[in-house]
Design an enzyme around this catalytic site. Structure first.
Site, PDB file in Angstrom:
ATOM      1  CB  THR A 130      -0.896   0.022   1.247  1.00 15.18           C
ATOM      2  OG1 THR A 130      -0.077  -0.011   2.427  1.00 15.18           O
ATOM      3  CG2 THR A 130      -1.841  -1.169   1.268  1.00 15.18           C
ATOM      4  CG  ASP A 286       8.904   4.986  -1.678  1.00 17.44           C
ATOM      5  OD1 ASP A 286       8.272   3.931  -1.477  1.00 17.44           O
ATOM      6  OD2 ASP A 286       8.523   5.869  -2.466  1.00 17.44           O
ATOM      7  CB  ILE A 348     -16.905 -24.093   4.188  1.00 19.00           C
ATOM      8  CG1 ILE A 348     -16.738 -22.829   3.328  1.00 19.00           C
ATOM      9  CG2 ILE A 348     -17.688 -25.166   3.452  1.00 19.00           C
ATOM     10  CD1 ILE A 348     -18.030 -22.103   3.027  1.00 19.00           C
ATOM     11  CG  ASP A 455     -14.293 -14.249  -5.359  1.00 20.86           C
ATOM     12  OD1 ASP A 455     -13.260 -13.924  -5.983  1.00 20.86           O
ATOM     13  OD2 ASP A 455     -14.258 -14.778  -4.235  1.00 20.86           O
TER      14      ASP A 455
END
EC number: 2.3.1.234
Length: 534
Positions: A130, A286, A348, A455
């Site tokens: 980011t 940076d 799930i 998706d």
């Protein structure tokens, strides 16, 4: 070997010295703060020209070295601002020639990943990068760092900066927005746009500016702006975790300095049972050391020299051949016994319903999101997914049958289908051309019915008798826009490039053989180009 790296892709100018054992010997830098507006490329170039030599002297002093101890010079050749890159490249050429050592240009984005790995000990992380000019979800696969998700318009750093500038708060915007956000816990609703593992910030930027013009409290806007943008970043990262199966997440880039983003990602990683890493603050933004590190890793006599020292303002992360990673990493995420799979937004679970074996898709509460936003998204997605799964059957598209829905728990109880996922059969002896053509035909039917999957990855398609069964419509919606259909296909294309890059083009062409809409196919390239560094 000792390498001196020169960074100067945008407003920051940095010099770093690193040795081949991974010791960071010096990191020195400074930043241009414009009086008004954003960063002007020529001003950045002039700033670098003024500061590179003094910073080299400072770095040599910090490392207790002389210029004659340097064995290699590396520089950031892109992506970045053209004038700034040219200044850095000129300085690097002059230095390497004057002291008689090799010269190598490297990719700025990969520098962030590699300095993060060096300083944290992460081995093979999924990286959320980011910064002002980039927002990427990066994963090493098959000899390259693959971009498996990114912004489709502006980067998160530019989004924060532009908001701050447009309402008169100045530059850089990230720290200013963060400071105002700390003054309140209140939030308002702003656009939340996630498309597979990609995301968009232009809508939320416009909305936040409009809210300010309407007189909404600045602190509330800033808090809402941060919370919503960062929740989007967390969601695409957890989608990437689910897709790649990696058990490490690395946060890097200048926006990593934001404490709220770090906190939200930490929470998300804990909920997914994966490790979270972030380099020390001085290596988030940076810096020259990350350029020196990649210079050492990628050093090859055949790639050095003035003739190879050109710049590339649009240098993509996935254009670089990564020759220095040799390990074949194995990942294991230890899930609780009651969870069959940990999806991006749902657990799930296998269960029994009315004496049938079923799959329970339970949308869990996301602790990284504010309660109101989380409740809204989970409820809307549960209802919309159930409707989309049912409506697909009207157009001959196979999906699991729905037995029941519990909107209080955000559960969908589904038919259990014993079939492998698409990515599990790609390298088998099945008729892959036929399978991918069938998938293309079914997605075309879906789109003709104005159903967008949202998706469309290889993890969300089951294969039974060479025919596709589509699952997980959590980001799905109804739309007849070419943009939405093209985005669906681009998500599928990227998913192929992540898991099987050497065959991805061939497989995607098989898919397109079955997808009979040239207008949508043309739209893919247009959308894809928006993700390029600007």
């Amino acid at each position: 070997m000792i390498c001196l790296g020169i960074e100067g892709t945008a407003e920051k100018c940095g010099i770093g010295i690193v040795d081949s054992d991974g010791n960071i010997l010096a990191t020195c830098g400074c930043q241009l703060y414009p009086e008004v507006g954003g960063i002007h490329p020529r001003e950045a170039a002039n700033f670098h020209a003024e500061h590179i030599v003094p910073l080299i002297r400072e770095a040599l002093e910090e490392s207790n070295l002389s210029i004659n101890d340097i064995d290699l010079v590396s520089f950031a050749k892109g992506p970045g601002l053209g004038p700034a890159l040219r200044t850095v490249a000129t300085a690097a050429r002059s230095l390497s020639q004057n002291i008689g050592v090799p010269l190598i240009g490297v990719n700025h984005c990969i520098g962030h990943v590699e300095i993060g790995k060096l300083t944290t000990g992460a081995k093979d992380p999924l990286t959320l990068y980011t910064s002002g000019g980039n927002t990427q979800i990066i994963s090493y696969e098959s000899g390259r760092y693959r971009i498996i998700g990114e912004t489709l318009d502006i980067a998160i750093g530019n989004c924060l900066d532009q908001f701050s500038r447009d309402i008169g708060l100045g530059h850089p915007g990230g720290p200013i927005v963060e400071k105002h956000a700390e003054n309140t816990n209140k939030t308002i609703e702003l656009p939340y746009v996630v498309k597979g593992m990609d995301l968009s910030f232009s809508g939320i930027l416009t909305s936040a500016i409009n809210k300010y013009k309407q007189g909404v409290d600045l602190d509330v806007i800033c808090n809402s702006f941060q919370q919503t943008c960062f929740a989007m970043l967390c969601e695409v990262t957890e989608r990437a975790i689910s897709y790649t199966g990696k058990n490490e997440v690395l946060l890097c880039g200048g926006v990593a300095a934001n404490s709220k983003l770090r906190q939200m990602l930490q929470v998300m990683c804990e909920d997914h049972y994966v490790d979270f890493y972030m380099p020390p603050m001085k290596y988030c933004g940076d810096n020259g050391s990350m350029i020196a590190r990649v210079g050492l890793l990628s050093y090859d006599e055949n790639k050095c020299g003035i003739e190879n020292s050109y710049i590339n303002p649009k240098y993509r992360t996935d254009q670089v051949e990564v020759t220095w990673i040799k390990d074949n990493f194995q990942h294991n995420i230890n899930l609780p016994d009651n969870i069959k799979e940990k999806g991006a937004e749902a657990d799930i679970i296998e269960g029994i319903w009315d004496e049938r074996e079923v799959i329970i898709k339970h949308r869990v509460k996301k602790k990284y999101r504010v309660d109101k936003l989380d409740e809204k998204l989970r409820l809307e997605r549960t209802k919309e997914e159930a409707k989309l799964l049912s409506d697909c059957k009207k157009y001959g598209v196979t999906t699991p049958y729905i037995y029941s829905i519990d909107l209080n728990r955000k559960d969908i109880i589904l038919e259990k289908i014993d079939a492998p996922k698409l990515h599990e059969i790609i390298n088998t002896d099945k008729d892959i051309k036929k399978i991918f053509t069938n998938i293309g035909e079914m997605v075309f039917k879906m789109h003709e019915g104005e159903i967008i999957h949202g998706d469309l990855t290889t993890a969300n398609i089951l294969i039974k008798d060479d025919k596709p069964i589509f699952i997980d419509f959590g980001l799905g919606k109804y739309s007849n826009l070419l943009e939405d259909k093209g985005t669906d296909l681009l998500v599928f294309k990227k998913s192929l490039n992540t898991i099987i890059p050497e065959k991805s083009e061939e497989l995607f062409n098989y898919f397109l053989n079955g997808y009979d809409n040239e207008d949508v196919i043309k739209k893919i390239d247009e959308i894809e180009k928006r993700g390029r560094y600007l």
